[in-house]
Each structure stands twice: as C-alpha cells, then as structure tokens.
Design a protein around this motif. Structure first.
Motif, PDB file in Angstrom:
ATOM      1  N   PRO A 106      27.791   2.035  93.930  1.00 41.28           N
ATOM      2  CA  PRO A 106      28.496   0.867  94.481  1.00 41.28           C
ATOM      3  C   PRO A 106      27.553  -0.250  94.936  1.00 41.28           C
ATOM      4  O   PRO A 106      26.473   0.011  95.495  1.00 41.28           O
ATOM      5  N   PHE A 107      27.994  -1.473  94.688  1.00 39.74           N
ATOM      6  CA  PHE A 107      27.284  -2.638  95.194  1.00 39.74           C
ATOM      7  C   PHE A 107      27.682  -2.866  96.653  1.00 39.74           C
ATOM      8  O   PHE A 107      28.854  -2.701  97.024  1.00 39.74           O
ATOM      9  N   ASP A 108      26.722  -3.265  97.455  1.00 37.19           N
ATOM     10  CA  ASP A 108      27.003  -3.537  98.865  1.00 37.19           C
ATOM     11  C   ASP A 108      27.517  -4.950  99.081  1.00 37.19           C
ATOM     12  O   ASP A 108      28.277  -5.211 100.016  1.00 37.19           O
ATOM     13  N   ARG A 109      27.114  -5.867  98.198  1.00 38.70           N
ATOM     14  CA  ARG A 109      27.563  -7.255  98.313  1.00 38.70           C
ATOM     15  C   ARG A 109      27.172  -7.992  97.033  1.00 38.70           C
ATOM     16  O   ARG A 109      26.373  -7.487  96.228  1.00 38.70           O
ATOM     17  N   ALA A 110      27.743  -9.175  96.849  1.00 37.48           N
ATOM     18  CA  ALA A 110      27.483  -9.967  95.647  1.00 37.48           C
ATOM     19  C   ALA A 110      27.090 -11.382  96.038  1.00 37.48           C
ATOM     20  O   ALA A 110      27.640 -11.957  96.985  1.00 37.48           O
ATOM     21  N   PHE A 111      26.145 -11.928  95.293  1.00 32.07           N
ATOM     22  CA  PHE A 111      25.746 -13.330  95.432  1.00 32.07           C
ATOM     23  C   PHE A 111      26.291 -14.054  94.209  1.00 32.07           C
ATOM     24  O   PHE A 111      25.853 -13.822  93.088  1.00 32.07           O
ATOM     25  N   ILE A 112      27.272 -14.926  94.422  1.00 31.72           N
ATOM     26  CA  ILE A 112      27.905 -15.657  93.324  1.00 31.72           C
ATOM     27  C   ILE A 112      27.148 -16.951  93.083  1.00 31.72           C
ATOM     28  O   ILE A 112      27.011 -17.790  93.978  1.00 31.72           O
ATOM     29  N   VAL A 113      26.652 -17.121  91.867  1.00 28.05           N
ATOM     30  CA  VAL A 113      26.004 -18.376  91.495  1.00 28.05           C
ATOM     31  C   VAL A 113      26.546 -18.813  90.132  1.00 28.05           C
ATOM     32  O   VAL A 113      25.840 -19.350  89.285  1.00 28.05           O
ATOM     33  N   LEU A 114      27.853 -18.589  89.969  1.00 28.01           N
ATOM     34  CA  LEU A 114      28.604 -19.037  88.795  1.00 28.01           C
ATOM     35  C   LEU A 114      29.200 -20.401  89.097  1.00 28.01           C
ATOM     36  O   LEU A 114      29.904 -20.566  90.095  1.00 28.01           O
ATOM     37  N   HIS A 115      28.951 -21.372  88.229  1.00 33.64           N
ATOM     38  CA  HIS A 115      29.485 -22.709  88.421  1.00 33.64           C
ATOM     39  C   HIS A 115      30.677 -22.933  87.487  1.00 33.64           C
ATOM     40  O   HIS A 115      30.706 -22.437  86.365  1.00 33.64           O
ATOM     41  N   CYS A 137      18.223 -18.457 100.293  1.00 31.10           N
ATOM     42  CA  CYS A 137      19.036 -17.428  99.631  1.00 31.10           C
ATOM     43  C   CYS A 137      19.382 -16.293 100.592  1.00 31.10           C
ATOM     44  O   CYS A 137      20.503 -15.765 100.565  1.00 31.10           O
ATOM     45  N   LEU A 138      18.440 -15.907 101.444  1.00 29.55           N
ATOM     46  CA  LEU A 138      18.727 -14.866 102.437  1.00 29.55           C
ATOM     47  C   LEU A 138      19.781 -15.334 103.437  1.00 29.55           C
ATOM     48  O   LEU A 138      20.651 -14.555 103.845  1.00 29.55           O
ATOM     49  N   ALA A 139      19.722 -16.605 103.840  1.00 30.81           N
ATOM     50  CA  ALA A 139      20.719 -17.134 104.776  1.00 30.81           C
ATOM     51  C   ALA A 139      22.107 -17.141 104.146  1.00 30.81           C
ATOM     52  O   ALA A 139      23.110 -16.820 104.797  1.00 30.81           O
ATOM     53  N   ILE A 140      22.191 -17.521 102.872  1.00 30.63           N
ATOM     54  CA  ILE A 140      23.477 -17.498 102.176  1.00 30.63           C
ATOM     55  C   ILE A 140      23.985 -16.065 102.067  1.00 30.63           C
ATOM     56  O   ILE A 140      25.160 -15.777 102.320  1.00 30.63           O
ATOM     57  N   LEU A 141      23.105 -15.143 101.721  1.00 29.26           N
ATOM     58  CA  LEU A 141      23.494 -13.743 101.584  1.00 29.26           C
ATOM     59  C   LEU A 141      23.924 -13.152 102.920  1.00 29.26           C
ATOM     60  O   LEU A 141      24.836 -12.308 102.979  1.00 29.26           O
ATOM     61  N   ARG A 154      22.395  -2.846  98.000  1.00 27.78           N
ATOM     62  CA  ARG A 154      22.359  -3.169  96.572  1.00 27.78           C
ATOM     63  C   ARG A 154      23.139  -4.461  96.351  1.00 27.78           C
ATOM     64  O   ARG A 154      24.353  -4.519  96.582  1.00 27.78           O
ATOM     65  N   VAL A 155      22.449  -5.494  95.897  1.00 27.57           N
ATOM     66  CA  VAL A 155      23.044  -6.829  95.783  1.00 27.57           C
ATOM     67  C   VAL A 155      23.231  -7.184  94.310  1.00 27.57           C
ATOM     68  O   VAL A 155      22.287  -7.125  93.516  1.00 27.57           O
ATOM     69  N   LEU A 156      24.443  -7.571  93.968  1.00 27.01           N
ATOM     70  CA  LEU A 156      24.787  -8.005  92.614  1.00 27.01           C
ATOM     71  C   LEU A 156      24.731  -9.526  92.553  1.00 27.01           C
ATOM     72  O   LEU A 156      25.422 -10.198  93.323  1.00 27.01           O
ATOM     73  N   VAL A 157      23.921 -10.075  91.667  1.00 26.58           N
ATOM     74  CA  VAL A 157      23.898 -11.523  91.444  1.00 26.58           C
ATOM     75  C   VAL A 157      24.690 -11.817  90.177  1.00 26.58           C
ATOM     76  O   VAL A 157      24.357 -11.319  89.093  1.00 26.58           O
TER      77      VAL A 157
END
Length: 313
Positions: free
Chosen positions: A63-72, A300-304, A9-12
């Motif tokens: 629970p989230f398994d990981r987060a992708f941060i795209v906040l500038h 995006c997959l590589a970053i994750l 489960r990925v949180l963006v």
C-alpha cells in the motif's frame, strides 16, 4: 518540518493524457528528483488512460501511504484522479475532487468569484461562432477567447479585431466545445502562489508575446519574471489577500496559484486558478518559493506534508 522518512511510501502521479502531458512529464521529473534527494521513498507512475489496474495492483501488493499529484489538465487537475485516490483511501496533495473540478472549470470559478464579490472580468459563454459574434459588442475589443476547461493557455487567443474572431473561436472550440469570451484587461500580468495558508511573493510577468501564452510559459527565453513585483507593500498585500480568498472560495487547499491582470487604474482582476501548478524549470511556484528561501526539495516536502493530518496516515 516532518522528517522525510515519516512520509512512508509515496506515489508520484504525473504524465496523464491531457494537452498538458509534456508539461506534466517535466513537472513530475522535478518532483521525483526533489523528493528522492530529500530522502522520500518514491514510486513514480506515468499515468495513461489504462493506469487503474496497475495502480490497484501496486497498492494491493504494497500500500501507498500518500500520493503527490503533479498531473496537469483534464484527468489530473479536474477531480478525476482525486476521486480514484479517495476510493482507494490514499491521502493526496492539493485540492479535493470537488474543488479540483471547480478550479478546472473557468465558468464555475468566475460564477463563484462573482457571487463572493471578488473581481473578475465580464464574460460570455458561447458555443457557436454566431453566438461569439453576438457577444462581441458587449464585451468589446480586445477580447480573450478560451476553452472552459483547459490549462497552460492551451487554445487561448487574444482577439484584437472582429476579423480575428473566427480563427480564435475555432482554436478554443477544439478543446471541449464551450468557449469563454472574456473582456481583455489592459495592464500587467501577475501571479500569486499559495502554500498552505500562506501567499508567497507576487510575481509580475512580462513577455513580448500578446499575452502569457504556452510558448511564453514553457519555451521562450525572453519572458521576464519580476520578484519583487514592483507593487508597493500595501498593493502586494491586497493582491495576496484576494488570491487567498479566491482560492478558498473554490475549495482550494494545500497549494496552488492564482493569476491576475492589474488594469491601468490599479484594479486587480482574477483571471484563473491553478490547483496543480507547473513544477518545471520555468514554473512560477518554485520561483516564488525560492524568493522566501525554500529550495525545490523544501517546497515539495511542504506540499507533501499537507497530506499528513487528523485521520490520515
């Protein structure tokens, strides 16, 4: 490549409350769409100042398994959201809280780079117009004025004459109170995107604007992006090595972007680092990734994938 269904489960996290909110909303939409198309189970959260109770409630329920941060910008690129995720035990993309705080602070970056022997233009930190006027003779004209802790060229001005200094100082001072005055480097603008331990192809930027400002980055249709960048192989490789060294020096990890000016004698000068670069249709990291055959989904997959490691889910 890690299969998309293994990320859990990925949180963006996108949006935020900084001056770069509009850019982050666009970047977030790009990432959400790309990960969804790739088969990742995405939950999106438009981060507001009161986001923490909602985040904690969602994480407690499932629970989230990981987060992708795209906040500038402030609140997302300066270590704050990274610290929250660390407290919650959620692995996240990009640079950790300490490196993020350093990367957002242009003064801290420049001090570290100078200490490491990396080339960055001379500067002064000023807090009043009188201090700016006093610093001008040593730096010379033209000179760049910038807020210490903003991105996307917000509050940045090029000063060509002493008469322009007051307005430029006011524009930068409005974004935090500390103003970086930096010697202007005459030459071409370049950027190097970083993915993991790899520097992607250098991009040369050209714009009819005075410099690569907010409008040139996100709104204009006359900005030109040159890939190949026009440098010979040795010069491009040297710039890529400097970018990797500069990124490592501030504690960067995962992905990022390092911006340069190259002067008329061929000297490369470090200008700034971005630890959460843009992911819009005008953005440079996706552009550099495409040049080496990486689609937006693959990027995006590589970053994750950088969130998957020893001791992490």
């Amino acid at each position: 490549m890690i299969p998309a269904d293994k990320f859990g489960r990925v949180l963006v996290l996108y949006g935020g409350w900084s001056s770069e909110r509009s850019v982050s909303l666009n970047s977030g939409a790009t990432v959400i769409d790309a990960l969804t198309r790739a088969g990742v189970a995405v939950t999106a959260l438009d981060v507001q100042r009161d986001f923490l109770p909602e985040l904690m409630a969602q994480h407690a329920a499932q629970p989230f398994d990981r987060a992708f941060i795209v906040l500038h910008g402030q609140g997302g690129e300066d270590g704050q959201i990274q610290a929250v995720l660390e407290l919650l035990g959620i692995p996240y993309t990009g640079t950790d809280r300490t490196g993020s705080a350093i990367g957002m602070d242009k003064l801290a970056c420049k001090r570290i780079w100078r200490g490491e022997g990396l080339p960055t233009p001379p500067w002064a930190i000023v807090r009043t117009l009188a201090e700016a006027q006093a610093a001008l003779p040593a730096l010379g004209l033209p000179v760049m004025l910038k807020p210490v802790a903003e991105g996307s060229s917000v509050g940045v001005s090029k000063v060509n004459t002493a008469a322009e200094l007051a307005a430029a100082f006011a524009a930068a001072f409005a974004h935090g109170g500390r103003v970086l005055m930096e010697r202007y480097i005459r030459g071409a603008e370049y950027t190097v995107s970083i993915l993991g331990e790899r520097a992607l192809p250098v991009i040369r930027l050209s714009t009819p604007h005075e410099f690569y400002d907010f409008d040139a980055k996100y709104l204009a249709n006359d900005t030109q992006y040159h890939i190949p960048c026009g440098l010979d192989a040795d010069a491009e490789a040297a710039m890529q090595r400097t970018a990797l060294a500069a990124f490592a020096a501030i504690g960067g990890r995962g992905w990022g972007r390092v911006d340069f000016m190259r002067d008329e004698s061929g000297q490369d000068w470090l200008i700034e680092v971005n630890t959460v670069p843009g992911m819009t249709d005008h953005s440079l990291v996706p552009m550099a990734a495409r040049a080496v055959g990486l689609s937006i989904e693959a990027l995006c997959l590589a970053i994750l994938a950088s969130t998957v490691g020893e001791g992490q889910p």
